[in-house]
Every structure is written in C-alpha cells, then in structure tokens.
Scaffold this motif. Sequence first.
Motif, PDB file in Angstrom:
ATOM      1  N   ASP A 148      -8.076  -1.500  -3.281  1.00 53.75           N
ATOM      2  CA  ASP A 148      -7.169  -0.429  -2.854  1.00 53.75           C
ATOM      3  C   ASP A 148      -6.755   0.439  -4.034  1.00 53.75           C
ATOM      4  O   ASP A 148      -6.655   1.665  -3.915  1.00 53.75           O
TER       5      ASP A 148
ATOM      6  N   ARG B  99      -9.544   2.745  -4.852  1.00 56.00           N
ATOM      7  CA  ARG B  99      -9.588   3.865  -3.910  1.00 56.00           C
ATOM      8  C   ARG B  99      -8.471   4.860  -4.181  1.00 56.00           C
ATOM      9  O   ARG B  99      -8.589   6.032  -3.879  1.00 56.00           O
TER      10      ARG B  99
ATOM     11  N   ILE C 212       0.838  -1.205   0.000  1.00 57.10           N
ATOM     12  CA  ILE C 212       0.000   0.000   0.000  1.00 57.10           C
ATOM     13  C   ILE C 212       0.872   1.253   0.000  1.00 57.10           C
ATOM     14  O   ILE C 212       0.560   2.256  -0.651  1.00 57.10           O
TER      15      ILE C 212
ATOM     16  N   ALA D   8      -1.590  -4.248  -1.336  1.00 59.74           N
ATOM     17  CA  ALA D   8      -2.718  -3.653  -2.037  1.00 59.74           C
ATOM     18  C   ALA D   8      -3.586  -4.715  -2.705  1.00 59.74           C
ATOM     19  O   ALA D   8      -3.104  -5.722  -3.201  1.00 59.74           O
TER      20      ALA D   8
END
Length: 485
Positions: free
Chosen positions: A473, A476, A354, A469
């Motif tokens: 994700d 987003r 992420i 991720a």
Amino acid sequence: MATSTKPKVIVVGAGIFGLSTAYYLAEDGYEITIFDQHPYDRGDGYKLNPGSTAASVDENKIFRASYGDELYYQRLAYEAREVWKQWNEELGPGKELFVESAMLRVQHSSHLDELEKKTLANMTAEGLRDTQYILSSDDDVQRATGRGWAHKMLKFAIPKTDGQETFEAVLDTTAGYVYPSQACAYLAGKLRKKGARFIEGSAKGEFASLRVEGSGELRRVTGIRTKDGEEHSADLVIMACGSATPMLVPEVRRVLEATAGSVVTVRLPPREEAPELWDKYAHDNWPVIIGHDPDPTGKTVGSRSIYSFPRTEDGLVKIGYRVTKYTNYVKLPGSDRPISVPLQPEVDDTSLPIKSVEGIKTFVSTFLPDLAPLPITATRLCFYTDTVDNSWLIDYLPGYNDTLFICTGGSGHGAKFTPILGKHVRDVIQKKPKTELTHHWRWRPELPLGNGLEEGPDGPRTLDKQKRASPEDLRRAGWFAGSHL
C-alpha cells in the motif's frame, strides 16, 4: 499530607508531565521517586525506539502559541518559550532543544478561517501581531522581506484549481519545534542532581496497583506496588502515565481516552547525492508546515491537522496525521465497559490505517512533492491522552483525602510546555488559588462527553474498523520499502 519538611512523593510516569512536575516539586524540597516501566536510565535513554509507547519519546514536536481565542494557552506557550530559550543558552550552540524555524499555518482555502482570525486577534491584543505574517498581505510580505522571513512565506497551489488559486497562510515567526526526547533526558539529569530517585525498567519500575488504606471518608493512598511485588510508601502519589492512565486509574475512564495519531518518517538521499534537498529542508530555510481540517465542533485546542517538520541533522523528515484520532477499545479485567488503550509496538499490529496514508500522501504531494518518491524509514501510531475538552486533567482525585493526584490528558499539545508545566502543576498540588488556566485543568466529571469520547467502542475511529496499510500500500502511495508496517 505528612508534615515532614520533605514530603515523600511518588511520580508514576517519567514522561513530560511526570518529569516537569517532579522537577518543580524537587525545587521545593519534596522527596521524589519516579517510576517508569521503560528503562530510560540506561542504553539509548529517551531516544525514540520501536518499543516505546510514550508520546513524550519522540524526535520532535511542534512549538506554537496559536490557540484561537484561548488566551490562557497562548500566554502559557510564550512563558514556556522563554524557558526553552534559557535552556538553549545553558546547553550551548549545537545542543539546542528549541528550534525557532517558524511555522506556516496553511488555511483550508484561499481565505483565513475563523480559528485563524481568533488567533490573530489575540496576537494583536497581546502586542504580537508583528510576529505574524499573512501571505496575501502586501504590507506583511514587505515587512517579512525587511526582516529576513520572506523565504519562508511559501505559496502552494490549491489542488483541482487552475493553478492560480493558492492556499492562504500565516507565517508565525515565534513558532518552531522542540526535541522532546532530549528535553526529557535533560530534565531527568536535572532531577538526579536534585536528589530525585528513579526506579525504571520492567517489573521493578512498572506500576501494579495503589496501596490504599481505610475506607469511606478515611480512605487514602499510602504508596504503590510494582510488578516485582515490592511496596513503596509515599505521602502523595502522582499518576502521570499518559495514555496508560485510564488503564491504571479506573475512576478517570469517563473523562480520558487513549487516541492514536499517525506518523511517517521519510529519509532524504545522502547529502552528497541531493545537496539541494538537504539545503531546502534545513530549518534555516524551511518552516514547520501545518494544515488544519475544518473542525465542525469549533474547538481550538487539539484541532485536526496534518503537519511536517524541517529535516533533522541526519536527514529525516517527519509528517504527522491527526485528522482522525484512532481508538483501540479492549475489555479489561474488572472493567464494566471497554476502554481505549495504547497498542504495544513489536507486540500488536501497529500498521497505519490506509486513511492516514492517503491523507499524508495528499499532504506530501501538495506541500512536499520532492519527498513523494523517497523511502519511508519508519511509521508510528503515537498514542496521546485526550480529555473531553482537550484541556489537561491536573487535580486531586476525589475520595482519597488529597493523597492521589492525576497529571495527564495532554491531548496532543502538551510537549511544548515541558519547561514550565510542572510549575503550574505544583500550584495545584499546593492548593494555591485557581487561575483561569488551572480552572480548565480541574477534575470535571460533570462535563458532557465530547471530543469523540462520546463515540465509545461503536464509533467510527476504532482501529478494528480501519483497513490497515501494508508495504505494498505504501508503494502504491508513492513510497517504497523500509517501513515498520
């Protein structure tokens, strides 16, 4: 080494380091056999594919000569640049391996940092200052306008300011990018014409172990065994295995580490639907952009960065994140401690952390906002081979009577040197007097651990400590489906 007029050499690894080295040795009459577990000799060859773990197999890599005060790498880059241009001439229009798109070195603030000042000082000392254009310099802007470079001197607002403050930047018109996969295929073709043998593919091309004879002062390597059980003899074995080298040669584990950079590829809409984007991001109109995070160690080579390329011919834009170089520690049989090894695409979980996605998101929103709504075509954890000081490891491994040679440690900045790397490696193999450059490549276990290698499996960069991720994700983050996550 044998006294034959054509010493037999095995090169393990058919990537940039292995091929460039093999090419220059073949020029000198060495009998060359190259081994690799990937079947580059058939199918798509070196074209990027999800199953490859080699950093050499890639769509594009940055060409730059900006190395702060490390003048020896700057000079080496410009030596390579001349050969890239020769290769372009050999291949002809439309088949170029080096694209002179220029590169915009974006600073971390509205001022030049110390690394950039050192780079400009060395460019000036070498008579190259007129190829560098500082964004805030009226004289440089005027000079760029006269020479047709002004359209690539891009200004970007610094986030969370009033919009008037912009990042300082330097446009380097000698920089650009290269096509490493195509360059590998080109070199492999040259090698075959010189009589080099390639043994590639699962089992038959996959290294299993060294053949070692004798002990103590008489110990020497006499060849290798492959996974299919075959034995192959040689006077010299060169291990050019990239991030797999520490797995295969235990002695180098203290000074080499496999680390992953994060890569995202975005696809532009079809040309007929968005001709303005295709024009904007073409290499004639758009530079490579690289933004550096401040490096608290002050090191120049392998500095922490996020970067992007102009679009490819089929509309792909690649963005890379190397601010955090992730590690993947495992305990191998026979190893006294865990080591970092590359993940296997389509076998292991190779989803991006992420942290990388968010870093790329910020970069895109600042420098490439047109791309934020577009789909991700692919993601990749690209494993490099970092050394303790980001200089390569190119030397005989002690204890084997000059029969085992290590050629690796690219540390994320080796691809640009493909055309001439092997020439300098050959000098080391032939024990020519060390230069400043080859001194930095020597076997150097005496150096203190640095560049993150001192962290080990308990460090913060290990992939098992990262939140990874998912496609959600990415949505987003402003992107949607199509990724390999």
